[in-house]
Scaffold this motif. Sequence first.
Motif: not given
Length: 206
Positions: A23-25, A117-118, A124-127
């Motif tokens: 999702r974050k990619t 934003l990108a 942040a979520s991945l970390g």
Amino acid sequence: MICPRVGIDKKKHLISLKKEFFRKTIHMCTGFIPLFLHLNKTITLILLCCALLCYSISEILRLRGIEIPLVSHITQAAARQRDNKGFVFGPVTLVLGIVLTALLFDEQSARVGIFALAFGDGLASLGGKTFGKVRVPLTNGKTAAGSLTCFTAIFVSSYLVTANTAMALILAATGTLIEGLPLKDYDNLLLPVLLAFMTGNLLPHV
């Protein structure tokens, strides 16, 4: 002997991490949009609006049991657990945040907001999910690792655009605060618009 419950929890965590990475990619790919806006702002905005319309239609059809090849599968693969039974609003707020930022602000300010934003929100979520163990109070489960990742990403991207250390620190602190609020997907709207506004109005004075 490994407790079956531990094994199940670990499997769920890995599935959640894999989905979040996917999702974050997609989220971080929006970092290319400032380049397209620079090359041709009008066409880029038209394409973004068309993509938003097509996505919205595909989501409405998906909820009615009609799946659109590729689009519906990508949506389901990237959707969070809270979105599984309803309309997935993340991509909508993501595109709206970018479009509003591009329309309301000059190119440099918009670039700062979209990069925040990108990369800030995206990383942040991945970390947090990968390294986060310490929870930040009143943030609906956000972690210190995620907040630190967000701060670093926004600071670096803002500095690369503005070449102003003080401004980059202010933007990173503000962006990290916004990302830590329990706004769900609506931080996609607030984060780029507010940081672009701050860049345009504060940069000449910092």
